[in-house]
Design an enzyme around this catalytic site. Structure first.
Site, PDB file in Angstrom:
ATOM      1  N   ASP A  42      -9.628   0.910 -12.722  1.00  0.00           N
ATOM      2  CA  ASP A  42     -10.413   0.083 -11.795  1.00  0.00           C
ATOM      3  C   ASP A  42     -10.554  -1.319 -12.398  1.00  0.00           C
ATOM      4  O   ASP A  42     -11.283  -1.522 -13.371  1.00  0.00           O
ATOM      5  CB  ASP A  42     -11.791   0.720 -11.571  1.00  0.00           C
ATOM      6  CG  ASP A  42     -12.649  -0.131 -10.644  1.00  0.00           C
ATOM      7  OD1 ASP A  42     -12.190  -1.213 -10.208  1.00  0.00           O
ATOM      8  OD2 ASP A  42     -13.796   0.271 -10.370  1.00  0.00           O
ATOM      9  N   THR A  50      -7.568  -9.073  -2.152  1.00  0.00           N
ATOM     10  CA  THR A  50      -6.802  -9.931  -1.231  1.00  0.00           C
ATOM     11  C   THR A  50      -7.488 -10.154   0.127  1.00  0.00           C
ATOM     12  O   THR A  50      -6.875 -10.727   1.029  1.00  0.00           O
ATOM     13  CB  THR A  50      -5.390  -9.342  -0.988  1.00  0.00           C
ATOM     14  OG1 THR A  50      -5.543  -8.002  -0.532  1.00  0.00           O
ATOM     15  CG2 THR A  50      -4.545  -9.374  -2.232  1.00  0.00           C
ATOM     16  N   THR A 108      -1.180 -17.378  -5.802  1.00  0.00           N
ATOM     17  CA  THR A 108      -1.142 -17.667  -4.365  1.00  0.00           C
ATOM     18  C   THR A 108      -1.104 -19.152  -4.024  1.00  0.00           C
ATOM     19  O   THR A 108      -1.594 -19.993  -4.790  1.00  0.00           O
ATOM     20  CB  THR A 108      -2.394 -17.035  -3.701  1.00  0.00           C
ATOM     21  OG1 THR A 108      -2.474 -17.444  -2.340  1.00  0.00           O
ATOM     22  CG2 THR A 108      -3.670 -17.478  -4.383  1.00  0.00           C
ATOM     23  N   TYR A 161     -11.640 -16.721  -2.296  1.00  0.00           N
ATOM     24  CA  TYR A 161     -10.433 -16.020  -2.732  1.00  0.00           C
ATOM     25  C   TYR A 161      -9.537 -16.956  -3.555  1.00  0.00           C
ATOM     26  O   TYR A 161      -9.126 -16.629  -4.671  1.00  0.00           O
ATOM     27  CB  TYR A 161      -9.677 -15.476  -1.508  1.00  0.00           C
ATOM     28  CG  TYR A 161      -8.241 -15.059  -1.797  1.00  0.00           C
ATOM     29  CD1 TYR A 161      -7.966 -13.865  -2.461  1.00  0.00           C
ATOM     30  CD2 TYR A 161      -7.162 -15.857  -1.404  1.00  0.00           C
ATOM     31  CE1 TYR A 161      -6.651 -13.481  -2.729  1.00  0.00           C
ATOM     32  CE2 TYR A 161      -5.847 -15.481  -1.665  1.00  0.00           C
ATOM     33  CZ  TYR A 161      -5.600 -14.295  -2.323  1.00  0.00           C
ATOM     34  OH  TYR A 161      -4.306 -13.919  -2.591  1.00  0.00           O
TER      35      TYR A 161
HETATM   36  N1  LIG Z   1      -0.774 -10.849   0.948  1.00  0.00           N
HETATM   37  C1  LIG Z   1      -0.456 -12.131   0.961  1.00  0.00           C
HETATM   38  O1  LIG Z   1      -0.144 -12.723   2.007  1.00  0.00           O
HETATM   39  C2  LIG Z   1      -0.427 -12.910  -0.333  1.00  0.00           C
HETATM   40  C3  LIG Z   1      -0.184 -14.294  -0.287  1.00  0.00           C
HETATM   41  C4  LIG Z   1      -0.115 -15.003  -1.486  1.00  0.00           C
HETATM   42  C5  LIG Z   1      -0.295 -14.354  -2.699  1.00  0.00           C
HETATM   43  N2  LIG Z   1      -0.563 -13.021  -2.706  1.00  0.00           N
HETATM   44  C6  LIG Z   1      -0.762 -12.368  -4.011  1.00  0.00           C
HETATM   45  O2  LIG Z   1       0.272 -11.417  -4.174  1.00  0.00           O
HETATM   46  C7  LIG Z   1      -0.213 -10.321  -4.969  1.00  0.00           C
HETATM   47  C8  LIG Z   1       0.110  -9.021  -4.265  1.00  0.00           C
HETATM   48  O3  LIG Z   1      -0.494  -9.036  -2.974  1.00  0.00           O
HETATM   49  P1  LIG Z   1      -0.289  -7.837  -1.952  1.00  0.00           P
HETATM   50  O4  LIG Z   1      -0.154  -8.427  -0.597  1.00  0.00           O
HETATM   51  O5  LIG Z   1       0.740  -6.903  -2.490  1.00  0.00           O
HETATM   52  O6  LIG Z   1      -1.727  -7.154  -2.053  1.00  0.00           O
HETATM   53  P2  LIG Z   1      -2.266  -5.872  -1.281  1.00  0.00           P
HETATM   54  O7  LIG Z   1      -1.196  -5.260  -0.449  1.00  0.00           O
HETATM   55  O8  LIG Z   1      -3.570  -6.255  -0.673  1.00  0.00           O
HETATM   56  O9  LIG Z   1      -2.549  -4.866  -2.501  1.00  0.00           O
HETATM   57  C9  LIG Z   1      -3.555  -5.130  -3.437  1.00  0.00           C
HETATM   58  C10 LIG Z   1      -3.428  -4.126  -4.555  1.00  0.00           C
HETATM   59  O10 LIG Z   1      -4.467  -4.397  -5.503  1.00  0.00           O
HETATM   60  C11 LIG Z   1      -5.116  -3.183  -5.788  1.00  0.00           C
HETATM   61  N3  LIG Z   1      -6.502  -3.369  -6.151  1.00  0.00           N
HETATM   62  C12 LIG Z   1      -7.482  -3.970  -5.424  1.00  0.00           C
HETATM   63  N4  LIG Z   1      -8.665  -3.830  -6.055  1.00  0.00           N
HETATM   64  C13 LIG Z   1      -8.413  -3.125  -7.196  1.00  0.00           C
HETATM   65  C14 LIG Z   1      -9.229  -2.655  -8.263  1.00  0.00           C
HETATM   66  N5  LIG Z   1     -10.571  -2.867  -8.300  1.00  0.00           N
HETATM   67  N6  LIG Z   1      -8.640  -1.969  -9.280  1.00  0.00           N
HETATM   68  C15 LIG Z   1      -7.301  -1.735  -9.262  1.00  0.00           C
HETATM   69  N7  LIG Z   1      -6.487  -2.135  -8.289  1.00  0.00           N
HETATM   70  C16 LIG Z   1      -7.043  -2.836  -7.257  1.00  0.00           C
HETATM   71  C17 LIG Z   1      -5.023  -2.376  -4.510  1.00  0.00           C
HETATM   72  O11 LIG Z   1      -5.269  -1.020  -4.816  1.00  0.00           O
HETATM   73  P3  LIG Z   1      -6.039  -0.062  -3.732  1.00  0.00           P
HETATM   74  O12 LIG Z   1      -5.026   0.209  -2.665  1.00  0.00           O
HETATM   75  O13 LIG Z   1      -6.391   1.141  -4.503  1.00  0.00           O
HETATM   76  O14 LIG Z   1      -7.218  -0.867  -3.259  1.00  0.00           O
HETATM   77  C18 LIG Z   1      -3.588  -2.667  -4.101  1.00  0.00           C
HETATM   78  O15 LIG Z   1      -2.703  -1.836  -4.805  1.00  0.00           O
HETATM   79  C19 LIG Z   1      -1.686 -10.602  -5.207  1.00  0.00           C
HETATM   80  O16 LIG Z   1      -1.835 -11.237  -6.453  1.00  0.00           O
HETATM   81  C20 LIG Z   1      -2.057 -11.592  -4.116  1.00  0.00           C
HETATM   82  O17 LIG Z   1      -3.146 -12.406  -4.490  1.00  0.00           O
HETATM   83  C21 LIG Z   1      -0.618 -12.280  -1.565  1.00  0.00           C
END
Ligand SMILES: NC(=O)c1ccc[n+]([C@@H]2O[C@H](COP(=O)([O-])OP(=O)(O)OC[C@H]3O[C@@H](n4cnc5c(N)ncnc54)[C@H](OP(=O)(O)O)[C@@H]3O)[C@@H](O)[C@H]2O)c1
Length: 296
Positions: free
Chosen positions: A37, A64, A103, A127
């Site tokens: 966590d 996110t 991001t 964020y």
């Molecule tokens: N999505 C976008 O459009 C976007 C844009 C720019 C940058 N990013 C960056 O890209 C990266 C990946 O994003 P994504 O879209 O793949 O994210 P995502 O699909 O929202 O997945 C987030 C992940 O983080 C985990 N997480 C959240 N809280 C947690 C905690 N307390 N302990 C352990 N794990 C935790 C979640 O696990 P659970 O499923 O167990 O909650 C999930 O595996 C991130 O750094 C994000 O900031 C994303």
């Protein structure tokens, strides 16, 4: 032979990364948030101490929920800034590579061109502020780290804009989509390939480049432009599509302000890592191939 810790394995990027083929001899550890966590400092330190030594860490986990972060800034900061700091400190102490995802939301979106790594940051919301604090913490740790900023992440899994559009297309006859925010739609699979290539390079070469890099798919569009592309493709596949209206950010108020310009310049990652992103349309086509085939 390195043990590689990948966080966020249930998320879009982490899942794509953990499902990739890795060269023989790399052992992946992909703990879920129940096992590790990242909002809990003690849990992170205990996990790292109890685990077999890691030879690299790739941090794809993040808080996110952009709008919810406005009312949960402390939780967003714990996961997006404090956790990367603890992971990066472990990497620094053990002299192992640390690859971190950040991001476009670290920028305020007022620049009239794609952002470079040297441009001043200025997050508009909690964020973006927490992610910027994460970048600063990773750099402060002294780890051999690469921070990859990306944007508009899309994949067949998880929550994202394409899946929302396909769902709304089934449910509604008419929708409005924001046309005055521009960016680069980016495939989680392409980000995963980039993260893997960087991690392997850092593992293979002590003097591999480190620092902040931008990676997004090629080209640019608005959310409205992306919706138009998705619905054109859905219509060709015989799916019901809605009438699509262009609206402004002001027409669609949200808790958090978003940058009007999310475009990222990828010249530096091309130069230092020879990574050349493909066009966003090709990446979106791959995702739509899967999502449209999955439709009953
Ligand atoms: N999505 C976008 O459009 C976007 C844009 C720019 C940058 N990013 C960056 O890209 C990266 C990946 O994003 P994504 O879209 O793949 O994210 P995502 O699909 O929202 O997945 C987030 C992940 O983080 C985990 N997480 C959240 N809280 C947690 C905690 N307390 N302990 C352990 N794990 C935790 C979640 O696990 P659970 O499923 O167990 O909650 C999930 O595996 C991130 O750094 C994000 O900031 C994303």
């Amino acid at each position: 032979m390195p043990n590689i810790l990948i966080t966020g394995g249930t998320g879009q990027v982490g899942m794509a990364l953990s499902r990739m083929d890795w060269p023989k001899g790399n052992y992946l550890y992909v703990p879920g948030s129940d096992e590790l966590d990242l909002s809990d400092e003690i849990a992170i330190l205990d996990y790292l101490e109890a685990s077999a030594p890691f030879g690299a860490i790739i941090n794809c986990a993040a808080y996110t929920a952009v709008d919810k972060a406005e009312s949960e800034p402390d939780l967003a900061t714990a996961i997006n800034a404090d956790a990367p700091f603890h992971l990066a400190c472990y990497a620094a102490d053990n002299d192992i590579p640390f690859v971190h995802v950040s991001t476009d939301y670290v920028f305020d979106g007022t620049k009239d061109a794609p952002y470079t790594e040297e441009d001043p940051t200025g997050p508009l919301g909690a964020y973006g502020a927490s992610k910027l604090a994460g970048e600063e913490a990773v750099i402060r740790s002294g780890a051999k780290a690469v921070i990859v900023r990306t944007a508009w992440v899309l994949s067949p899994q998880g929550q994202n804009f394409i899946k929302t559009m396909l769902k709304l297309g089934r449910e509604r006859d008419e929708i409005g989509v924001v046309a005055d925010q521009i960016g680069c739609p980016t495939s989680a699979a392409d980000i995963a390939e980039t993260l893997q290539a960087i991690a392997l390079r850092l593992l293979a070469h002590k003097k591999a480049p480190t620092g902040i890099y931008h990676f997004v798919n090629g080209g640019e569009t608005s959310w409205h432009g992306l919706a138009e592309y998705v619905f054109a493709r859905a219509a060709r596949a015989g799916l019901k599509t809605p009438k699509l209206n262009a609206i402004t950010t002001a027409d669609y108020p949200t808790e958090a302000k978003r940058p009007a310009n999310s475009r990222l310049n990828t010249a530096k990652i091309g130069h230092d890592f020879a990574i050349q992103p493909r066009k966003w349309q090709e990446a979106v086509d791959d995702i739509l191939d899967i999502l449209i085939k999955e439709r009953p």
